[in-house]
Design a protein around this motif. Structure first.
Motif, PDB file in Angstrom:
ATOM      1  N   ASN A 232       0.814  -1.214   0.000  1.00  0.00           N
ATOM      2  CA  ASN A 232       0.000   0.000   0.000  1.00  0.00           C
ATOM      3  C   ASN A 232       0.850   1.269   0.000  1.00  0.00           C
ATOM      4  N   VAL A 233       1.969   1.247   0.717  1.00  0.00           N
ATOM      5  CA  VAL A 233       2.876   2.403   0.699  1.00  0.00           C
ATOM      6  C   VAL A 233       3.451   2.587  -0.706  1.00  0.00           C
ATOM      7  N   VAL A 234       3.814   1.487  -1.344  1.00  0.00           N
ATOM      8  CA  VAL A 234       4.344   1.569  -2.710  1.00  0.00           C
ATOM      9  C   VAL A 234       3.287   2.120  -3.655  1.00  0.00           C
ATOM     10  N   ARG A 235       2.064   1.639  -3.528  1.00  0.00           N
ATOM     11  CA  ARG A 235       0.967   2.148  -4.377  1.00  0.00           C
ATOM     12  C   ARG A 235       0.739   3.644  -4.156  1.00  0.00           C
ATOM     13  N   LYS A 236       0.819   4.051  -2.906  1.00  0.00           N
ATOM     14  CA  LYS A 236       0.548   5.444  -2.545  1.00  0.00           C
ATOM     15  C   LYS A 236       1.633   6.396  -3.057  1.00  0.00           C
ATOM     16  N   THR A 237       2.873   5.937  -3.082  1.00  0.00           N
ATOM     17  CA  THR A 237       3.992   6.829  -3.392  1.00  0.00           C
ATOM     18  C   THR A 237       4.631   6.584  -4.756  1.00  0.00           C
ATOM     19  N   THR A 238       4.429   5.441  -5.347  1.00  0.00           N
ATOM     20  CA  THR A 238       4.979   5.049  -6.651  1.00  0.00           C
ATOM     21  C   THR A 238       6.422   5.497  -6.877  1.00  0.00           C
ATOM     22  N   PRO A 239       7.351   4.985  -6.070  1.00  0.00           N
ATOM     23  CA  PRO A 239       8.757   5.339  -6.296  1.00  0.00           C
ATOM     24  C   PRO A 239       9.199   4.910  -7.699  1.00  0.00           C
ATOM     25  N   GLU A 240      10.054   5.712  -8.307  1.00  0.00           N
ATOM     26  CA  GLU A 240      10.530   5.406  -9.658  1.00  0.00           C
ATOM     27  C   GLU A 240      11.505   4.237  -9.668  1.00  0.00           C
ATOM     28  N   VAL A 241      12.243   4.050  -8.593  1.00  0.00           N
ATOM     29  CA  VAL A 241      13.232   2.973  -8.494  1.00  0.00           C
ATOM     30  C   VAL A 241      12.995   2.228  -7.180  1.00  0.00           C
ATOM     31  N   ILE A 242      12.851   0.908  -7.267  1.00  0.00           N
ATOM     32  CA  ILE A 242      12.707   0.086  -6.057  1.00  0.00           C
ATOM     33  C   ILE A 242      13.702  -1.060  -6.122  1.00  0.00           C
ATOM     34  N   ASN A 243      14.588  -1.095  -5.141  1.00  0.00           N
ATOM     35  CA  ASN A 243      15.502  -2.222  -4.982  1.00  0.00           C
ATOM     36  C   ASN A 243      14.842  -3.204  -4.021  1.00  0.00           C
ATOM     37  N   ILE A 244      14.505  -4.388  -4.508  1.00  0.00           N
ATOM     38  CA  ILE A 244      13.815  -5.386  -3.694  1.00  0.00           C
ATOM     39  C   ILE A 244      14.812  -6.447  -3.267  1.00  0.00           C
ATOM     40  N   SER A 245      14.867  -6.690  -1.974  1.00  0.00           N
ATOM     41  CA  SER A 245      15.737  -7.729  -1.430  1.00  0.00           C
ATOM     42  C   SER A 245      14.916  -8.699  -0.606  1.00  0.00           C
ATOM     43  N   LYS A 246      15.253  -9.968  -0.710  1.00  0.00           N
ATOM     44  CA  LYS A 246      14.673 -10.957   0.199  1.00  0.00           C
ATOM     45  C   LYS A 246      15.502 -10.914   1.477  1.00  0.00           C
ATOM     46  N   PHE A 247      14.807 -10.996   2.601  1.00  0.00           N
ATOM     47  CA  PHE A 247      15.513 -10.960   3.883  1.00  0.00           C
ATOM     48  C   PHE A 247      16.508 -12.099   3.991  1.00  0.00           C
ATOM     49  N   TRP A 248      17.667 -11.784   4.503  1.00  0.00           N
ATOM     50  CA  TRP A 248      18.642 -12.799   4.892  1.00  0.00           C
ATOM     51  C   TRP A 248      19.271 -12.305   6.185  1.00  0.00           C
ATOM     52  N   ALA A 249      19.436 -13.203   7.103  1.00  0.00           N
ATOM     53  CA  ALA A 249      19.916 -12.845   8.436  1.00  0.00           C
ATOM     54  C   ALA A 249      21.420 -12.593   8.425  1.00  0.00           C
ATOM     55  N   ARG A 250      21.815 -11.486   9.014  1.00  0.00           N
ATOM     56  CA  ARG A 250      23.232 -11.213   9.235  1.00  0.00           C
ATOM     57  C   ARG A 250      23.597 -11.818  10.580  1.00  0.00           C
ATOM     58  N   SER A 251      24.696 -12.525  10.613  1.00  0.00           N
ATOM     59  CA  SER A 251      25.089 -13.183  11.863  1.00  0.00           C
ATOM     60  C   SER A 251      25.291 -12.140  12.964  1.00  0.00           C
ATOM     61  N   LYS A 252      25.041 -12.563  14.171  1.00  0.00           N
ATOM     62  CA  LYS A 252      25.216 -11.764  15.382  1.00  0.00           C
ATOM     63  C   LYS A 252      24.258 -10.568  15.467  1.00  0.00           C
ATOM     64  N   THR A 253      23.162 -10.600  14.712  1.00  0.00           N
ATOM     65  CA  THR A 253      22.134  -9.569  14.838  1.00  0.00           C
ATOM     66  C   THR A 253      20.919 -10.188  15.528  1.00  0.00           C
ATOM     67  N   PRO A 254      20.088  -9.368  16.165  1.00  0.00           N
ATOM     68  CA  PRO A 254      18.890  -9.925  16.794  1.00  0.00           C
ATOM     69  C   PRO A 254      18.008 -10.690  15.806  1.00  0.00           C
ATOM     70  N   ALA A 255      17.915 -10.217  14.559  1.00  0.00           N
ATOM     71  CA  ALA A 255      17.071 -10.882  13.566  1.00  0.00           C
ATOM     72  C   ALA A 255      17.590 -12.266  13.204  1.00  0.00           C
ATOM     73  N   ALA A 256      18.874 -12.497  13.382  1.00  0.00           N
ATOM     74  CA  ALA A 256      19.452 -13.807  13.065  1.00  0.00           C
ATOM     75  C   ALA A 256      18.916 -14.892  13.998  1.00  0.00           C
ATOM     76  N   LYS A 257      18.398 -14.489  15.140  1.00  0.00           N
ATOM     77  CA  LYS A 257      17.865 -15.449  16.112  1.00  0.00           C
ATOM     78  C   LYS A 257      16.396 -15.783  15.859  1.00  0.00           C
ATOM     79  N   LEU A 258      15.766 -15.054  14.932  1.00  0.00           N
ATOM     80  CA  LEU A 258      14.349 -15.264  14.643  1.00  0.00           C
ATOM     81  C   LEU A 258      14.160 -16.383  13.632  1.00  0.00           C
ATOM     82  N   LYS A 259      13.014 -17.059  13.733  1.00  0.00           N
ATOM     83  CA  LYS A 259      12.687 -18.117  12.789  1.00  0.00           C
ATOM     84  C   LYS A 259      12.334 -17.493  11.442  1.00  0.00           C
ATOM     85  N   PRO A 260      13.020 -17.888  10.376  1.00  0.00           N
ATOM     86  CA  PRO A 260      12.722 -17.283   9.064  1.00  0.00           C
ATOM     87  C   PRO A 260      11.364 -17.718   8.529  1.00  0.00           C
ATOM     88  N   LEU A 261      10.805 -16.871   7.686  1.00  0.00           N
ATOM     89  CA  LEU A 261       9.569 -17.226   6.990  1.00  0.00           C
ATOM     90  C   LEU A 261       9.871 -18.306   5.950  1.00  0.00           C
TER      91      LEU A 261
END
Length: 170
Positions: free
Chosen positions: A126-155
């Protein structure tokens, strides 16, 4: 001249200045050249946006602003420790477009953060629809070691791939 760093938005904070002051100095240099500002995190750009945005109208500036959204959900942004809300990002984009006719907005979005729900994902769309950025870099999440997110169960991978594809198609 390309002003680039990990985050140009925090340039000069340790010196009591900011990137807007640097740009003001650079555009005053005689000569035929252009300046391109690299990525700046919204949490920092918000602190001096009123100084920065008008500078993009100078003949020596590329009308290009790279502001990473990362996610359109405040809950996910908080989990990512981004320091700003989705609405602050939207407002900054809207202000940039009013202040700088024809500006190109580039952004980065991370799909599949481990805590991202279906609603969080829809918030991003919805944010993308609302703002229509001209350039979008899309990344799939990947956990960086030693970060809090690395301890979470991935989707599940198929969920992340599907979400990235839908956003790409959009």
């Amino acid at each position: 001249i390309w002003l680039t760093s990990q985050d140009t938005g925090c340039y000069g904070f340790d010196l009591g200045t900011n990137v807007a002051a640097l740009i003001r100095e650079l555009v005053s240099i005689p000569g035929n050249f252009k300046i391109r500002l690299g990525m700046g995190n919204p949490v920092h750009i918000l602190k001096f946006k009123d100084e920065l945005l008008p500078l993009f109208n100078h003949d020596k500036m590329f009308r290009f602003l790279h502001l990473p959204l990362q996610a359109g959900s405040d809950e996910v942004l908080q989990e990512m420790r981004r320091g700003n809300s989705a609405e602050q990002w939207v407002s900054l984009v809207q202000e940039a477009r009013l202040a700088v006719p024809g500006i190109t907005i580039a952004t980065d979005i991370i799909v599949g953060f481990p805590t991202e729900t279906e609603q969080d994902y829809w918030d991003t769309l919805n944010v993308v629809r609302k703002t229509t950025p001209e350039v979008i870099n899309i990344s799939k999440f990947w956990a960086r070691s030693k970060t809090p997110a690395a301890k979470l169960k991935p989707l599940p991978g198929e969920v992340v791939t599907h979400r990235a594809k839908v956003l790409m198609d959009m």
